[in-house]
Scaffold this active site. Structure first.
Site, short mmCIF file in Angstrom:
data_model
loop_
_atom_site.label_atom_id
_atom_site.label_comp_id
_atom_site.label_asym_id
_atom_site.label_seq_id
_atom_site.Cartn_x
_atom_site.Cartn_y
_atom_site.Cartn_z
N ASP A 92 -29.13 -104.11 -66.21
CA ASP A 92 -30.47 -104.43 -65.73
C ASP A 92 -31.47 -103.70 -66.62
O ASP A 92 -31.33 -102.51 -66.89
CB ASP A 92 -30.60 -103.97 -64.28
CG ASP A 92 -31.95 -104.33 -63.66
OD1 ASP A 92 -32.82 -104.85 -64.38
OD2 ASP A 92 -32.13 -104.08 -62.46
N SER A 93 -32.49 -104.39 -67.08
CA SER A 93 -33.40 -103.86 -68.09
C SER A 93 -34.24 -102.68 -67.63
O SER A 93 -34.76 -101.93 -68.44
CB SER A 93 -34.34 -104.95 -68.58
OG SER A 93 -35.21 -105.36 -67.53
N GLY A 94 -34.41 -102.53 -66.32
CA GLY A 94 -35.20 -101.43 -65.80
C GLY A 94 -36.51 -101.82 -65.16
O GLY A 94 -37.24 -100.97 -64.64
N GLY A 95 -36.84 -103.12 -65.16
CA GLY A 95 -38.10 -103.56 -64.57
C GLY A 95 -38.25 -103.19 -63.11
O GLY A 95 -39.30 -102.74 -62.66
N PHE A 96 -37.17 -103.36 -62.34
CA PHE A 96 -37.23 -103.04 -60.92
C PHE A 96 -37.41 -101.54 -60.72
O PHE A 96 -38.16 -101.11 -59.84
CB PHE A 96 -35.97 -103.53 -60.21
CG PHE A 96 -35.94 -103.19 -58.75
CD1 PHE A 96 -36.60 -103.99 -57.82
CD2 PHE A 96 -35.25 -102.07 -58.28
CE1 PHE A 96 -36.58 -103.67 -56.47
CE2 PHE A 96 -35.24 -101.75 -56.94
CZ PHE A 96 -35.90 -102.56 -56.03
N ASP A 147 -38.90 -106.96 -67.76
CA ASP A 147 -39.90 -107.72 -67.01
C ASP A 147 -40.73 -106.78 -66.16
O ASP A 147 -40.38 -105.61 -65.99
CB ASP A 147 -39.22 -108.77 -66.12
CG ASP A 147 -38.31 -108.15 -65.06
OD1 ASP A 147 -37.77 -107.06 -65.32
OD2 ASP A 147 -38.13 -108.75 -64.00
N GLN A 190 -40.08 -114.93 -62.83
CA GLN A 190 -40.90 -114.18 -61.88
C GLN A 190 -41.91 -115.13 -61.23
O GLN A 190 -41.89 -116.33 -61.47
CB GLN A 190 -41.61 -113.02 -62.59
CG GLN A 190 -40.69 -111.87 -62.99
CD GLN A 190 -40.21 -111.07 -61.79
OE1 GLN A 190 -40.66 -111.25 -60.65
NE2 GLN A 190 -39.26 -110.16 -62.02
N GLY A 217 -37.75 -110.61 -58.75
CA GLY A 217 -38.87 -110.48 -57.83
C GLY A 217 -38.59 -110.91 -56.41
O GLY A 217 -39.52 -111.14 -55.63
N ASP A 267 -25.87 -109.28 -57.60
CA ASP A 267 -25.56 -107.86 -57.58
C ASP A 267 -26.32 -107.24 -56.42
O ASP A 267 -27.37 -107.75 -56.02
CB ASP A 267 -25.97 -107.16 -58.89
CG ASP A 267 -27.46 -106.86 -58.91
OD1 ASP A 267 -27.84 -105.71 -58.61
OD2 ASP A 267 -28.26 -107.77 -59.21
#
Length: 377
Positions: A92-96, A147, A190, A217, A267
């Protein structure tokens, strides 16, 4: 040529079952990915995770860049070697995580700047840096674009702003990623719960072109009903020939309803988080093993599962472990919960292949709460 080959084997309505083939292995879909945020699925060994039937796990860019450091992981051979998992990994890119640190975060066109919750140090995460960490340093098989994820509820203007920034970042991620023979890149749709924004997001991502597409999102506070209503229109906006991944979801009923709408990958931290807090998931819902009624309950959690934690230990013993604060209780409940989720995915794949998904869906919903020991979720 894509590093990811996705084949649909069977369809039942909007639902489909198939397989994703990558250099490190085959992922049977619909698939649930246990979350190994910091390179570990909490409380479990990788052998235990694999024994549940998991084909792929998830790691997280922000957590790993903060500790032990992505460069250190690279020096130690990459995330697969470091963690002992030799099958596919999605990062996961880290946006959350950046959204969850909103009080410590500043978002600009260029990047997200945030303070580490560990030691307060400042870090900059740009689309290019996110790709470098995931693909080059960690060596993930499936890499996610960076994102901007907004919390719910979000005003249409705010959701549109974040969605369009995410689309611009998606293009930068694609450029930074380039063409890789063994690694795949997913874009993230999104737009909160707004149909027009979701459509615009999907169109922008499709124009850029990705190996797979995620629905981001959601599961950020909107509730099951609003999430399902959003999936009703959002899933079909994404290419049918590519894998579709619903991020951060969820409870078993969420998975069943999303699969029925054409989602292929999931996930969520819920199975292991629940296990660490004394909660076991069953086909009828969650049960709280702390409750006194389990003190002399000799039944296993689920004798139909092959997982030893589900089959070989009584609820009375698990109750004792939880009440005593024994770490073994966390291990066994987390192991069982992951096994239960993997069994649900296997059941869904079989139902789709045999053309009986709607009957399975009705029976599953009817069975929720049927066990008098199942607590409401």
């Amino acid at each position: 040529m894509s590093a990811l080959d996705f084949v649909v084997a069977a369809r039942d309505g909007a639902a489909r079952t198939g397989r994703i083939t990558m250099a490190r292995g085959v992922i049977e879909t619909p698939a649930f990915m246990p979350v190994g945020t910091a390179g570990a699925v909490k409380a479990l060994t990788m052998d235990q995770v694999r024994a549940t039937g998991a084909d792929i796990i998830l790691g997280n860019t922000v957590h790993l860049m903060l500790r032990p450091g992505a460069e250190r992981v690279a020096r130690l051979g990459g995330l697969h070697r470091f963690s002992g998992w030799d099958r596919p990994i999605l990062t996961d890119s880290g946006g959350f995580q950046v959204m969850s640190l909103s009080a410590l975060t500043k978002i600009t066109e260029e990047a997200a700047t945030f303070a580490s919750p560990i030691d307060g140090s400042r870090h900059v995460l740009s689309p290019e840096r996110s790709i470098a960490i995931q693909a080059d340093l960690l060596g993930a098989d499936i890499v996610m674009q960076l994102d901007e994820c907004v919390a719910w509820p979000a005003a249409p203007e705010r959701a549109a702003e974040a969605m369009r920034l995410s689309a611009r970042w998606a293009a930068r991620c694609k450029t930074a990623f380039g063409a890789r023979p063994t690694q795949a890149l997913f874009g993230i749709q999104q737009g909160s719960t707004f149909e027009s924004l979701r459509r615009e997001s999907a169109e922008r991502l499709i124009e850029i072109g990705f190996d797979g597409y995620a629905l981001g999102g959601l599961a950020v506070g909107e509730g099951h009903g609003a999430m399902v209503e959003t999936l009703d229109f959002a899933v079909d906006m994404l290419p049918a020939e590519r894998p579709r991944y619903l991020m951060g979801v969820g409870k078993p009923i969420d998975l069943v309803e999303a699969v029925a709408r054409g989602v292929d990958m999931f996930d969520c931290v819920l199975p292991t988080r629940s296990g660490r807090h004394g909660q076991a998931w069953t086909r009828a819902g969650p049960i709280n093993l702390k409750a006194a009624r389990f003190a002399e309950d000799e039944r296993p959690l689920d004798p139909t599962l092959t997982c030893p934690a589900s089959r070989d230990y009584s609820r009375a013993y698990l109750h004792h472990l939880v009440k005593s604060g024994e770490l073994l209780g966390q291990v066994l409940l987390s192991w069982h919960n992951i096994a239960l989720y993997q069994a649900l995915m296997s059941d869904l794949r079989a139902a789709i292949a045999e053309g009986r998904l709607e009957a399975f869906r009705r029976a599953f919903k009817a069975g929720l709460g049927a066990d008098p020991d199942a607590a409401s979720s």
